[in-house]
Design a protein around this motif. Structure first.
Motif, PDB file in Angstrom:
ATOM      1  N   ILE A 136       0.824  -1.211   0.000  1.00 57.41           N
ATOM      2  CA  ILE A 136       0.000   0.000   0.000  1.00 57.41           C
ATOM      3  C   ILE A 136       0.859   1.263   0.000  1.00 57.41           C
ATOM      4  O   ILE A 136       0.514   2.277  -0.614  1.00 57.41           O
ATOM      5  N   ASN A 137       1.999   1.203   0.663  1.00 56.24           N
ATOM      6  CA  ASN A 137       2.791   2.413   0.921  1.00 56.24           C
ATOM      7  C   ASN A 137       4.273   2.071   0.896  1.00 56.24           C
ATOM      8  O   ASN A 137       4.682   1.058   1.471  1.00 56.24           O
ATOM      9  N   ILE A 138       5.070   2.899   0.217  1.00 61.06           N
ATOM     10  CA  ILE A 138       6.521   2.719   0.216  1.00 61.06           C
ATOM     11  C   ILE A 138       7.185   4.050   0.549  1.00 61.06           C
ATOM     12  O   ILE A 138       6.848   5.082  -0.041  1.00 61.06           O
ATOM     13  N   ASP A 139       8.087   4.007   1.502  1.00 60.56           N
ATOM     14  CA  ASP A 139       8.881   5.183   1.894  1.00 60.56           C
ATOM     15  C   ASP A 139       7.978   6.371   2.248  1.00 60.56           C
ATOM     16  O   ASP A 139       8.173   7.488   1.752  1.00 60.56           O
ATOM     17  N   ASP A 140       6.985   6.120   3.098  1.00 60.19           N
ATOM     18  CA  ASP A 140       6.060   7.166   3.563  1.00 60.19           C
ATOM     19  C   ASP A 140       5.390   7.908   2.407  1.00 60.19           C
ATOM     20  O   ASP A 140       5.143   9.121   2.485  1.00 60.19           O
ATOM     21  N   GLY A 141       5.116   7.190   1.329  1.00 60.13           N
ATOM     22  CA  GLY A 141       4.387   7.792   0.218  1.00 60.13           C
ATOM     23  C   GLY A 141       5.248   8.473  -0.823  1.00 60.13           C
ATOM     24  O   GLY A 141       4.728   8.961  -1.839  1.00 60.13           O
ATOM     25  N   LYS A 142       6.541   8.492  -0.591  1.00 59.32           N
ATOM     26  CA  LYS A 142       7.413   9.165  -1.567  1.00 59.32           C
ATOM     27  C   LYS A 142       7.636   8.315  -2.820  1.00 59.32           C
ATOM     28  O   LYS A 142       8.076   8.803  -3.851  1.00 59.32           O
ATOM     29  N   ILE A 143       7.340   7.007  -2.704  1.00 54.96           N
ATOM     30  CA  ILE A 143       7.360   6.107  -3.859  1.00 54.96           C
ATOM     31  C   ILE A 143       5.976   5.482  -3.993  1.00 54.96           C
ATOM     32  O   ILE A 143       5.450   4.922  -3.024  1.00 54.96           O
TER      33      ILE A 143
END
Length: 327
Positions: free
Chosen positions: A261-268
């Motif tokens: 769902i989420n990678i690197d706090d949304g930065k990816i």
């Protein structure tokens, strides 16, 4: 002849009952399907069928064996008496404007230079408050703990939440103050968004977008509160029926079903990742939460929220993954 037909019908009926009973016993999770409960629709942004390491002990997988579904009952539209009460709590008087909006219904607007601006949307029960005189300190130290504390203290001070509301917080850095802002590291941020997720009996409520919530507070780099958004749209009630939750062995068996769902706090963005880019998933933590899978969803179902280290080519990133908790 008639007796023989009756006997055959009875035998067929008994055989049918036996088969149904056997199938239910053989597959306990069919209880969910029989009662019309569809497992949550968790989006699949990228497919991964490779190596997954689990780095927590079996004894740490300590969750209820059964949980209810949470039902959302839509609240009635906010009326003028309720709107005036909210405005009064924030220090506004009865001098306000109203207009009708096709999407949000009757809308109330206050603007007072000593306090700020307040917009209340009756149809969606949304509150948008922009204070003008929030505390601004030059010595505000930017840290996740300080940002959370400032947002929490401010929510407590303006008294717009129900007394029994339980909250869990997350902090995201934003590159600009506008709606199209990108998520960045806290030390690069212009504004901080503190997301407050409701908590029911110790279980957090999440969405498919971890950055969206019913309650958000925006803070600038000086520690000044610049906006509060609150949507009190639903009343939440558990069902009487409870459903079986995966145990540790079930979790391991279904581990290939997890969704990134989420990678690197949304930065990816996961949808920008190719399957061959993912080298490994290293699961470090797991919690159980209720998922509100869409804006219009009227039931919340339990899922596992999994923290993992995701290896992409030569770099490693923190990630969030979801998995249905139903057996």
């Amino acid at each position: 002849m008639k007796n023989k037909i009756i006997l055959i019908i009875c035998l067929i009926t008994l055989l049918s009952v036996f088969i149904i009973f056997y199938l239910i016993k053989k597959n306990p999770s069919s209880e969910v399907a029989l009662q019309g409960v569809v497992k949550p629709n968790i989006p699949s942004y990228v497919y991964y069928d490779g190596l997954i390491d689990v780095n927590f002990k079996k004894t740490e997988f300590n969750f209820p064996s059964k949980l209810p579904i949470l039902k959302l009952s839509k609240l009635a539209e906010m009326n003028q008496v309720e709107a005036l009460k909210i405005a009064e709590n924030l220090g506004f008087d009865e001098d306000f404007l109203t207009f009708d909006d096709s999407e949000f219904g009757k809308t109330y607007l206050w603007n007072k230079k000593e306090i700020g601006s307040l917009i209340l949307y009756s149809k969606s029960n949304n509150i948008v408050f922009t204070p003008y005189n929030s505390k601004n300190t030059s010595d505000f130290e930017i840290s996740e703990a300080n940002i959370k504390r400032a947002a929490t203290n401010y929510l407590d001070s303006i008294n717009i939440l129900d007394k029994n509301t339980q909250l869990i917080t997350s902090v995201y850095g934003l590159s600009t103050e506008d709606e199209s802002s990108n998520i960045v590291n806290l030390n690069e941020a212009v504004v901080f968004k503190v997301v407050f997720s409701l908590n029911i009996d110790g279980i957090n409520i999440v969405t498919v977008n971890p950055y969206e919530s019913l309650i958000s507070v925006y803070i600038n780099k000086s520690g000044q509160i610049i906006k509060v958004e609150y949507s009190k749209t639903y009343e939440i009630n558990p069902t009487e029926q409870e459903y079986e939750i995966k145990n540790y062995d079930d979790f391991i068996t279904s581990i290939k079903e997890i969704k990134i769902i989420n990678i690197d706090d949304g930065k990816i963005l996961p949808q920008d990742i190719k399957t061959e880019d993912i080298k490994n998933l290293n699961i470090t933590d797991i919690k159980i939460s209720y998922l509100k899978e869409s804006y219009k969803a009227d039931i919340l179902q339990p899922i596992f929220v999994i923290t993992a280290q995701i290896s992409l080519k030569t770099n490693k990133y923190n990630g969030i993954l979801y998995l249905s908790a139903f057996k």
